[in-house]
Design a protein around this motif. Structure first.
Motif, PDB file in Angstrom:
ATOM      1  N   PHE B  51       0.809  -1.213   0.000  1.00 48.49           N
ATOM      2  CA  PHE B  51       0.000   0.000   0.000  1.00 48.49           C
ATOM      3  C   PHE B  51       0.848   1.271   0.000  1.00 48.49           C
ATOM      4  O   PHE B  51       1.940   1.300   0.579  1.00 48.49           O
ATOM      5  N   GLU B  52       0.286   2.327  -0.568  1.00 50.99           N
ATOM      6  CA  GLU B  52       0.873   3.660  -0.472  1.00 50.99           C
ATOM      7  C   GLU B  52       0.432   4.275   0.856  1.00 50.99           C
ATOM      8  O   GLU B  52      -0.731   4.156   1.241  1.00 50.99           O
ATOM      9  N   PHE B  54       2.121   7.630   2.073  1.00 53.16           N
ATOM     10  CA  PHE B  54       2.249   9.078   1.871  1.00 53.16           C
ATOM     11  C   PHE B  54       3.174   9.308   0.679  1.00 53.16           C
ATOM     12  O   PHE B  54       3.527   8.364  -0.021  1.00 53.16           O
ATOM     13  N   ASP B  55       3.607  10.552   0.475  1.00 44.03           N
ATOM     14  CA  ASP B  55       4.381  10.885  -0.727  1.00 44.03           C
ATOM     15  C   ASP B  55       5.561   9.942  -0.953  1.00 44.03           C
ATOM     16  O   ASP B  55       5.797   9.483  -2.060  1.00 44.03           O
ATOM     17  N   ARG B  72      -2.817   0.410   8.466  1.00 48.58           N
ATOM     18  CA  ARG B  72      -2.648   1.251   7.280  1.00 48.58           C
ATOM     19  C   ARG B  72      -3.394   2.581   7.459  1.00 48.58           C
ATOM     20  O   ARG B  72      -2.855   3.659   7.213  1.00 48.58           O
ATOM     21  N   GLN B  73      -4.647   2.477   7.922  1.00 54.36           N
ATOM     22  CA  GLN B  73      -5.455   3.675   8.098  1.00 54.36           C
ATOM     23  C   GLN B  73      -4.855   4.594   9.156  1.00 54.36           C
ATOM     24  O   GLN B  73      -4.811   5.820   8.973  1.00 54.36           O
ATOM     25  N   ILE B  76      -1.866   6.346   7.591  1.00 47.54           N
ATOM     26  CA  ILE B  76      -2.270   7.374   6.616  1.00 47.54           C
ATOM     27  C   ILE B  76      -2.838   8.595   7.342  1.00 47.54           C
ATOM     28  O   ILE B  76      -2.503   9.739   7.016  1.00 47.54           O
ATOM     29  N   ASP B  77      -3.673   8.363   8.341  1.00 44.71           N
ATOM     30  CA  ASP B  77      -4.240   9.483   9.122  1.00 44.71           C
ATOM     31  C   ASP B  77      -3.120  10.326   9.731  1.00 44.71           C
ATOM     32  O   ASP B  77      -3.089  11.550   9.592  1.00 44.71           O
ATOM     33  N   HIS B  80      -0.999  12.322   7.103  1.00 43.36           N
ATOM     34  CA  HIS B  80      -1.663  13.465   6.473  1.00 43.36           C
ATOM     35  C   HIS B  80      -1.919  14.610   7.456  1.00 43.36           C
ATOM     36  O   HIS B  80      -1.839  15.773   7.073  1.00 43.36           O
ATOM     37  N   VAL B  81      -2.232  14.265   8.690  1.00 45.74           N
ATOM     38  CA  VAL B  81      -2.403  15.328   9.699  1.00 45.74           C
ATOM     39  C   VAL B  81      -1.062  16.035   9.924  1.00 45.74           C
ATOM     40  O   VAL B  81      -0.988  17.263  10.001  1.00 45.74           O
ATOM     41  N   PHE B  84      -0.270  18.266   6.969  1.00 45.61           N
ATOM     42  CA  PHE B  84      -1.115  19.452   6.901  1.00 45.61           C
ATOM     43  C   PHE B  84      -0.745  20.472   7.975  1.00 45.61           C
ATOM     44  O   PHE B  84      -0.695  21.667   7.714  1.00 45.61           O
ATOM     45  N   THR B  85      -0.472  19.985   9.173  1.00 51.44           N
ATOM     46  CA  THR B  85      -0.185  20.923  10.262  1.00 51.44           C
ATOM     47  C   THR B  85       1.252  21.445  10.201  1.00 51.44           C
ATOM     48  O   THR B  85       1.530  22.547  10.648  1.00 51.44           O
ATOM     49  N   ARG B 232       6.433  14.906  -9.488  1.00 53.48           N
ATOM     50  CA  ARG B 232       5.295  15.035  -8.574  1.00 53.48           C
ATOM     51  C   ARG B 232       5.696  14.638  -7.149  1.00 53.48           C
ATOM     52  O   ARG B 232       6.566  13.798  -6.961  1.00 53.48           O
ATOM     53  N   ALA B 234       3.954  12.857  -4.971  1.00 57.01           N
ATOM     54  CA  ALA B 234       3.573  11.463  -4.686  1.00 57.01           C
ATOM     55  C   ALA B 234       4.412  10.528  -5.556  1.00 57.01           C
ATOM     56  O   ALA B 234       4.277  10.521  -6.772  1.00 57.01           O
TER      57      ALA B 234
END
Lengths: 260, 246
Positions: B51-52, B54-55, B72-73, B76-77, B80-81, B84-85, B232, B234
């Motif tokens: 699985f992917e 992040f970038d 995995r979830q 990913i969570d 990404h948080v 973003f922060t 890119r 990703a």
């Protein structure tokens, strides 16, 4: 906002769970001492022979002051989406960042890309959540959005425009936003109706040259539009959205096409 | 029963035995750092193993699909948080595993009245050069080992895993091409799947290749590729075995 379990694949609800969601605060009434807002204009998009071209000048102003002539207002959100921002950069850049993270988060977590209607509505949702700032006359953003629709075969790029409250409309041939958009819409309307070729029939060179000349024309009537100036190496930001992805037209390419 | 310390120790030991027993049916996942990127590979019966995240980050795992999905979830969570922060450049595997996934797995494993995670995982972070590619080998109890570059394996049996990693580490040094590297990883996968040790003399390359081809019949070869050079952010791609020419 409630802090219940986040909706699967929804980045904003994940941020809300961590109390990190971007919010539009209710500001006190503007006073004489309030700083003059920075504004970014002018952006537009039209269909050309191989997809959608999105372009913008690179000027940001604050009142009668030119803040910079190096702003990037055409932003690649993901390989199938481009955002063009007109309005207050502070809000618009944050919206772009939220969209970039949201679309990638959805794709990675749900193992499928977000549909075009959902991408279009995601921006509408951000505009609605910015309503307090919009109603106070600060933080207004009136963007354009172009996205590839993979629900049709072959996949096709489409252009959408919004009002400041978040209503979304699909543009048939073209859309423009920002202080110089009146001039650009007039020329685009004329070219679409009477032009030979029409924008939708133009090849790459013609489309890029046309976009550059549109901005140059708009800058003659609107001081907030930066225009094109080869003498100072000032060119537009131009991105092409095709079914295969996003391409950026570099300054060198624009220079070459303008001198042909 | 857990009020008495020795009872708790016994419960944890039983739990470890239970997890290992449950994982026995899982097939290994493998990874390798190459000049052009990082290759992750798994062979499954239709359930995703690679699985992917992040970038520049990816995960490969074996175990219960629902547990792999939860890990995995969570990864990913968190990624990404963090992106973003702060910024996407601040997302690091060291922090993701060391301060997030590792402690979460350990806590879960030691809470003996809840179901344990049935997972064995490989996580990869693409670096600017092969020597700075970072792998984490994360176990069901939250313990982990790290490795820069080279080849990595996640298998059920620790001894077989170490043997495969050593063999691959030597063999991968001559491989620069994705196809050749994937072929080599599949040879190791076949050997591990057949429960054959790496300590004795291995069959010739052609026999090993025929071996994995036979063993992979009717199964899906899943490949994850983190490309070092890309315009890119990703970097993750998922080429098929056919696209790699396998």
């Amino acid at each position: 906002m409630s802090h219940s379990k986040p909706i699967a694949g929804d980045f904003l609800s994940l941020l809300a769970e961590h109390r990190l969601e971007p919010t539009a605060p209710v500001a006190p009434a503007a006073s004489a001492g309030a700083p003059v807002q920075t504004q970014a204009t002018t952006v537009f998009g039209f269909h050309w022979a191989e997809g959608v071209l999105m372009a913008g000048d690179r000027r940001a102003t604050a009142g009668n002051v030119i803040v910079t002539d190096r702003v990037e207002k055409i932003i690649e959100i993901d390989p199938t989406s481009v955002l063009a921002i007109a309005g207050v950069p502070a809000t618009a850049f944050e919206m772009a960042r939220v969209l970039q993270t949201s679309f990638e988060y959805y794709r990675r977590s749900q193992l499928q890309p977000l549909s075009l209607p959902a991408r279009v509505r995601a921006l509408a949702r951000l505009l609605r959540e910015n309503l307090p700032m919009t109603m106070q006359g600060i933080g207004i953003v009136v963007p354009l959005f172009a996205g590839v629709d993979h629900a049709v075969t072959p996949a096709e790029p489409r252009i959408y425009f919004y009002d400041p409250l978040g209503a979304q409309f699909q543009a048939v041939g073209y859309a423009a936003s920002g202080s110089g958009s009146g001039t650009i819409r007039s020329v685009l309307s004329f070219q679409e109706r009477y032009g030979q070729p029409r924008p939708s029939q133009m090849g790459l060179r013609d489309a890029v040259r046309f976009a550059s000349r549109l901005l140059a024309t708009a800058s003659e009537f609107d001081s907030a539009t930066g225009g094109i100036n080869p003498a100072t190496e000032t060119y537009a930001t131009i991105k092409l959205l095709k079914a295969s992805g996003v391409e950026t037209i570099t300054d060198a390419q624009q220079k070459e096409f303008l001198h042909d | 029963m857990t009020e008495e310390p020795y009872r708790w120790l016994e419960a944890v030991a039983n739990r470890r035995e239970y997890v290992r027993e449950q994982l026995k049916g899982g097939t290994p996942v493998l990874g390798a750092s190459l000049p052009e990127g990082i290759l992750l590979l798994g062979v499954g019966g239709g359930q995703s193993k690679v699985f992917e995240l992040f970038d520049r980050h990816a995960l490969a795992g074996l175990g219960h699909p629902a547990d792999i999905e939860r890990i995995r979830q969570a990864a990913i969570d968190a990624a990404h948080v963090e992106a973003f922060t702060r910024a996407p450049e601040d997302v690091s595997l060291r922090r993701l595993v060391g301060f997030g996934l590792g402690p979460q797995l350990k806590t879960n494993f030691e809470q003996i009245f809840s179901a344990p995670f049935l997972v064995e995982l490989l996580l990869a972070e693409l670096g600017p050069e092969p020597g700075r590619d970072l792998f984490f080998r994360l176990h069901f109890d939250g313990s982990y080992q790290t490795q820069f570059g080279g080849a990595v394996v996640a298998a059920i049996d620790a001894e077989a895993e170490a043997g495969a990693r050593k063999w691959l580490g030597e063999m991968i040094q001559t491989k620069t091409d994705r196809k050749e590297a994937a072929d080599l990883l599949l040879q190791a996968w076949w050997r591990l799947s057949e429960n054959k040790p790496f300590t004795e003399r291995l069959p010739e390359e052609e026999a090993r290749r025929a071996g994995w081809r036979e063993a992979a019949k009717g199964k899906e070869i899943e490949i994850g590729w983190l490309a070092r050079r890309s315009s890119r952010p990703a970097r993750y791609q998922a080429p098929t075995a056919a696209e790699l020419g396998l």
